[in-house]
Design a protein around this motif. Structure first.
Motif, mmCIF file in Angstrom:
data_model
loop_
_atom_site.group_PDB
_atom_site.id
_atom_site.type_symbol
_atom_site.label_atom_id
_atom_site.label_comp_id
_atom_site.label_asym_id
_atom_site.label_seq_id
_atom_site.Cartn_x
_atom_site.Cartn_y
_atom_site.Cartn_z
ATOM 1 N N LEU A 168 -7.157 16.285 12.220
ATOM 2 C CA LEU A 168 -8.189 15.872 11.261
ATOM 3 C C LEU A 168 -8.118 14.376 10.978
ATOM 4 C CD1 LEU A 168 -10.362 17.437 9.556
ATOM 5 C CD2 LEU A 168 -8.793 17.113 7.640
ATOM 6 N N VAL B 115 -2.307 8.448 -4.190
ATOM 7 C CA VAL B 115 -2.015 7.197 -4.874
ATOM 8 C C VAL B 115 -3.340 6.473 -5.084
ATOM 9 C CG1 VAL B 115 -0.791 5.011 -4.685
ATOM 10 C CG2 VAL B 115 0.286 7.128 -3.868
ATOM 11 N N ASP C 235 -6.738 -1.708 9.344
ATOM 12 C CA ASP C 235 -7.500 -1.985 8.118
ATOM 13 C C ASP C 235 -6.890 -1.173 6.979
ATOM 14 O OD1 ASP C 235 -9.280 -2.334 6.061
ATOM 15 O OD2 ASP C 235 -11.070 -1.931 7.250
ATOM 16 N N LEU C 236 -6.047 -1.815 6.193
ATOM 17 C CA LEU C 236 -5.315 -1.072 5.153
ATOM 18 C C LEU C 236 -6.222 -0.593 4.024
ATOM 19 C CD1 LEU C 236 -1.922 -2.975 4.677
ATOM 20 C CD2 LEU C 236 -2.628 -1.381 6.461
ATOM 21 N N GLU C 237 -7.362 -1.247 3.828
ATOM 22 C CA GLU C 237 -8.248 -0.855 2.722
ATOM 23 C C GLU C 237 -9.215 0.264 3.111
ATOM 24 O OE1 GLU C 237 -9.902 -4.523 1.318
ATOM 25 O OE2 GLU C 237 -8.040 -5.073 0.322
ATOM 26 N N ASN C 238 -9.308 0.511 4.389
ATOM 27 C CA ASN C 238 -10.084 1.657 4.885
ATOM 28 C C ASN C 238 -9.164 2.400 5.844
ATOM 29 O OD1 ASN C 238 -12.952 1.018 3.815
ATOM 30 N ND2 ASN C 238 -12.296 -0.899 4.770
ATOM 31 N N LEU C 239 -8.101 2.923 5.282
ATOM 32 C CA LEU C 239 -6.981 3.417 6.080
ATOM 33 C C LEU C 239 -7.343 4.690 6.843
ATOM 34 C CD1 LEU C 239 -3.959 2.512 6.411
ATOM 35 C CD2 LEU C 239 -3.424 4.453 4.938
ATOM 36 N N ARG C 240 -7.261 4.590 8.161
ATOM 37 C CA ARG C 240 -7.552 5.744 9.014
ATOM 38 C C ARG C 240 -6.266 6.519 9.296
ATOM 39 N NH1 ARG C 240 -9.877 5.536 15.276
ATOM 40 N NH2 ARG C 240 -9.332 7.698 15.763
ATOM 41 N N ILE C 241 -6.322 7.815 9.079
ATOM 42 C CA ILE C 241 -5.182 8.690 9.361
ATOM 43 C C ILE C 241 -5.680 9.913 10.111
ATOM 44 C CG2 ILE C 241 -3.355 10.127 8.365
ATOM 45 C CD1 ILE C 241 -3.381 8.316 5.908
ATOM 46 N N VAL D 164 0.799 5.520 0.192
ATOM 47 C CA VAL D 164 -0.007 6.707 0.510
ATOM 48 C C VAL D 164 0.864 7.943 0.332
ATOM 49 C CG1 VAL D 164 -1.319 7.915 2.304
ATOM 50 C CG2 VAL D 164 -1.439 5.420 2.138
ATOM 51 N N LYS E 205 0.850 -1.201 0.000
ATOM 52 C CA LYS E 205 0.000 0.000 0.000
ATOM 53 C C LYS E 205 0.879 1.243 0.000
ATOM 54 C CE LYS E 205 -3.968 2.154 1.203
ATOM 55 N NZ LYS E 205 -5.299 1.854 0.675
ATOM 56 N N ILE F 19 -9.241 11.179 8.894
ATOM 57 C CA ILE F 19 -9.748 10.809 7.571
ATOM 58 C C ILE F 19 -9.627 9.300 7.407
ATOM 59 C CG2 ILE F 19 -9.425 11.033 5.071
ATOM 60 C CD1 ILE F 19 -8.165 13.767 5.557
ATOM 61 N N GLU F 20 -10.690 8.646 6.986
ATOM 62 C CA GLU F 20 -10.580 7.264 6.518
ATOM 63 C C GLU F 20 -10.514 7.283 4.988
ATOM 64 O OE1 GLU F 20 -12.168 7.578 9.391
ATOM 65 O OE2 GLU F 20 -11.612 5.819 10.567
ATOM 66 N N GLN F 21 -9.447 6.734 4.450
ATOM 67 C CA GLN F 21 -9.314 6.634 2.983
ATOM 68 C C GLN F 21 -9.834 5.257 2.580
ATOM 69 O OE1 GLN F 21 -5.212 7.516 1.992
ATOM 70 N NE2 GLN F 21 -5.373 9.619 2.687
ATOM 71 N N MET F 22 -11.076 5.217 2.106
ATOM 72 C CA MET F 22 -11.742 3.940 1.838
ATOM 73 C C MET F 22 -11.609 3.578 0.364
ATOM 74 S SD MET F 22 -15.100 4.550 4.311
ATOM 75 C CE MET F 22 -15.694 6.032 3.486
ATOM 76 N N ASP F 23 -10.941 2.458 0.100
ATOM 77 C CA ASP F 23 -10.679 2.035 -1.287
ATOM 78 C C ASP F 23 -11.943 1.483 -1.947
ATOM 79 O OD1 ASP F 23 -8.045 2.640 -0.863
ATOM 80 O OD2 ASP F 23 -7.347 0.566 -0.721
ATOM 81 N N ARG G 190 -17.281 3.391 8.917
ATOM 82 C CA ARG G 190 -16.323 4.064 8.028
ATOM 83 C C ARG G 190 -15.543 3.049 7.191
ATOM 84 N NH1 ARG G 190 -14.914 9.516 11.555
ATOM 85 N NH2 ARG G 190 -16.727 9.363 12.881
ATOM 86 N N LYS G 191 -16.287 2.156 6.581
ATOM 87 C CA LYS G 191 -15.670 1.110 5.763
ATOM 88 C C LYS G 191 -16.439 0.881 4.462
ATOM 89 C CE LYS G 191 -13.659 -1.504 9.621
ATOM 90 N NZ LYS G 191 -12.272 -1.055 9.415
#
Lengths: 536, 536
Positions: free
Chosen positions: B313, B268, A309-315, A263, A261, B315-319, B354-355
């Motif tokens: 902030l 990405v 959860d790498l596919e719903n990556l929380r940051i 980012v 993955k 953020i969940e980056q959901m693929d 959030r998925k």
């Protein structure tokens, strides 16, 4: 909007802004032959990009875009590269030839070449398996006390030395990426992951006899830090490494080193401006939650990246100050303490609530390295940093629960002879050890200073080496804290490399105990036990 | 690495990759005068960048970088711009002169000009306050049933019409950004926020007599969507708008329209490749948590952006899949359903966990617009979309709790005469209404089709208009669902604009009730009650 009219004036303005108005091209732009350009490009990447950026927009160093450099001109630029500057840039006349300096001075007046991207597909192709995971040995094969091994960066050689801390024997020197900055371990301390300046990440197995690299892959063209997932069910499952260029972080399978993955960290800084070259400085696993902290240098943000959860990556993008560099945890492993060196500050984050909690003005350019925590008689639990910009130790309270009045405030400062990089201590010693490699005078940059935790005063200065072109830096303790190991980096070029050594001191008597010789440019050292048990 | 040797070969390779090897510059690159270049640049931005991207790397449309366009050459490019393509590109001979087409064909063979950035500071300078918050009226000043007002986009005029749904009177036409794509409301429906293609965000107060713009600011050069925070203590506190260029989203104070925070969406994509022009398509408030969903088109990711702490902030980056376009919630307001039109899919997200929770293959290029939900006798609760690429309605189950076997699976498909943009229904009607503006034939693009929810069959086709160069699109209901309002967009150029109208139908008898005339290019319509109460 010149001779024609179309659409609304609002839109005309928008498009004008959007693409910028016509830009003038200098008629007298300096030029190089293709071969000279390629050489200068390579030299720039190796020696200049770290401070001035791959795109030359500046960071720790100044912007070197043509509009700035063309004003200075060829002669002045050559002089700066040759002699360095008051602002902290080194002289380069001992590294580059006169011809190379001339080419570099021209190169930086030309338009910067656009750096390449690197896709996940490119990274996946770079995986090399030297020992298959199913062939890993089942127990330590050398019968040694491997939990007191030291993993040592041999910086300019692109190697790591594995040294037996009990016997002081060098067990192996393994090939890694170029100029490794740091190495991090699996939670049991068996496997060690290095990241090179060339973006290569290598995995070393300490149980093999001798210890050896088992896998590698490449995640960037330029990189600085790496970390392993240590929390809960994700223990030792993932490795994360950060790129300087491309500016991104990459999560890989910690077993196979296969990148999984990517980012991007390009983003908007805490002042609200977009930064394309927003580089990843430090990365650490957060012991109290399934995440890493990723310091995005130019943004002034620490990103807490959740690996559950790498596919719903929380940051969480936590705002602080520019430019973030290196950090360490408090003794409870809850608070992350990191230098914002361009702001002369330490920044503090609660990794359980995932929030910025405080900021402290320090001396000039704080640089804690792996840092130091102990308990001060008046302030309670404290953390400390040295500084790149001045000879000083800054000590602050870091126990907001027990000592809320002291938290993230200066407890005291102690002057040292010279600016340094690494401060260290251990629960089993009454001393704090500070190196001074950033001072220009040999007698100071070759000495470490020792502060007493009780009196807060410098009690001893030890000259670690007096060899020409050698500097002393980076302390690390053996497993029980009875020894301090200090690196002597022989910097006189490749012919001088093998004069590097590690000097071992007794942390009670402060007397020299041993010298481990024949080490090519040793810098950072990592004791297995201390790193696994977070002894700082 | 040509005539010299320096450093390790590893590093040589890295630097070679990093900056790319020398690139050839075409000797015969096409050129334009500065004035012609500026004109073509503006035309490109207005009419081409939406599909082909500001950087011309392609998205909905093909890449138009010089390496691709120079192969086609001037003549072929002119022909494509003139006539359009089978792939879905419109003909432009009715919009551009022959001379303009020639300039554009040349422009797209030249290196794309680098689009400008926009900083938070730039945005803050753009704030305009027309009515100070302390001077806002305390109650509706017109004594009208404002909860049945319609806020109507007058697209090419850069205005919004406010229409009384009870009396069908046009109360005001207010100036906004150019070609508004969408408008969103405060939780009580009083204030409406528009976002123009020029990145201007305007705030309209429906309680004023007549309704009027009270504040504006600019957050991008090109933009598509906007949303308000509706959850808990942050209710109506923030407005978020997304940029196409720069690719970012901006959170502003919903009272003053002052931009507060910018976050880049360059990143990405789900295939692991960096995308500089990763644009923000749709943005919606999530009713079940303090966040918005932000669809980053080219990344194939929906970012769930938490607004409970802007300085830390989350953020969940959901693929999911590329390229994300527009979406809507299920009736429980928990699941977000969005089109990934280039993948011919609908994507589903649980906004409470959030998925990403599911993906459904649809027909060609799904486009739900504000979408439609109802209860099917066999499948239970369902959602539906029309398609840009074919005349079809796709219906899927969207009740994973009550009907897990049906969830995110096709319930049925019903063919329509032509491809369309907007599907609509209301709990008080037995019908589903679908427009067909993407069909090339006038008699179809001027007609809507009506499907019976019970029989799943098309039961009626209504020709909304038969005016030359006019198309029928976008249905919206009045507050009690007894009326459907359909736009007639008169596309014959500025002189024809005022022939635009809205046609009102009885949703029981399907008979025409009224025509509201004199509307410049009406497209999307937003009924206050239905939007506040999430009636879809």
């Amino acid at each position: 909007m010149r001779k024609f009219a179309f659409g609304t004036s609002v839109l005309g303005l928008a498009a004008g802004f959007m693409f910028g108005m016509g830009s003038a091209v200098s008629a007298a732009e300096p030029t190089l032959s293709e071969a000279d350009f390629e050489e200068a490009k390579l030299l720039y990447f190796q020696r200049c990009a770290g401070c001035h950026g791959a795109e030359r927009k500046g960071a720790t160093g100044k912007s070197l875009e043509p509009k700035a450099t063309q004003k200075l001109g060829q002669k002045r630029l050559e002089k700066i590269i040759t002699l360095g500057t008051e602002g902290g840039m080194n002289n380069f006349d001992d590294i580059f030839s006169k011809e190379q300096i001339s080419k570099l001075a021209t190169f930086i007046q030309m338009e910067p070449p656009k750096p390449s991207e690197m896709s996940l597909e490119d990274m996946k192709k770079s995986v090399k398996i030297y020992v298959k995971p199913e062939d890993y040995v089942k127990k330590p094969m050398h019968g040694r006390n491997w939990e007191n091994f030291f993993v040592v960066i041999l910086r300019d050689a692109g190697k790591m030395a594995i040294i037996d801390g009990d016997t002081k024997e060098v067990l192996s020197k393994v090939d890694t990426g170029y100029a490794v900055h740091v190495t991090k371990e699996t939670s049991d301390g068996r496997f060690w992951y290095t990241i090179g300046r060339d973006g290569k990440q290598n995995k070393i197995d300490l149980w093999m006899d001798p210890p050896q690299v088992v896998a590698e892959s490449q995640i960037a063209y330029d990189a600085r830090d790496i970390a392993v997932s240590h929390y809960g069910e994700w223990k030792d499952k993932y490795v994360i490494a950060g790129g300087y260029w491309p500016p991104h972080f990459v999560i890989s399978d910690a077993v196979t080193m296969e990148p999984l993955k990517v980012v991007s960290t390009r983003g908007v800084n805490v002042d609200g401006a977009f930064v394309n070259e927003a580089r990843v400085a430090a990365i650490y696993n957060t012991p109290k939650s399934p995440s890493w902290v990723v310091a995005v240098k130019e943004l002034g943000q620490v990103w807490q990246v959740d690996y559950s959860d790498l596919e719903n990556l929380r940051i969480e993008q936590m705002d602080s100050h520019k430019f973030l560099h290196d950090g360490f945890f408090d003794p409870t492993q809850k608070y992350f303490q990191i230098a914002a060196n361009a702001s002369n500050r330490m920044e503090f984050f609660d990794t359980t609530t995932r929030k910025f909690v405080g900021s402290l003005e320090t001396g000039k350019m704080p640089h804690p390295g792996p840092g130091a925590n102990w308990t001060d008689e008046k302030c309670g639990p404290v953390g400390a940093t040295g500084h790149i910009g001045e000879g000083m130790i800054t000590v602050w309270g870091n126990d907001p629960e027990g000592h809320p009045d002291q938290a993230w405030k200066t407890c005291y400062k102690t002057e040292t002879d010279g600016a340094g990089l690494f401060i260290r201590t251990h629960p089993n010693t009454q001393y704090v050890f500070m190196d001074q490699p950033k001072h220009p005078e040999p007698e100071i940059q070759q000495s470490i200073q020792i502060m007493d935790k009780k009196t807060r005063k410098i009690v001893k200065t030890i000259r670690v080496t007096d060899r020409e072109k050698s500097i002393a830096l980076h302390g690390e303790f053996n497993a029980d804290g009875s020894e301090l190991w200090v690196s002597v980096w022989a910097r006189g070029g490749k012919a001088d490399w093998m004069n590097g050594e590690i000097v071992v001191y007794d942390t009670k008597t402060l007397e020299e105990k041993a010298r481990i010789k024949g080490l090519e440019t040793p810098t950072g050292k990592f004791n297995v036990y201390n790193r696994v048990h977070h002894v700082t």
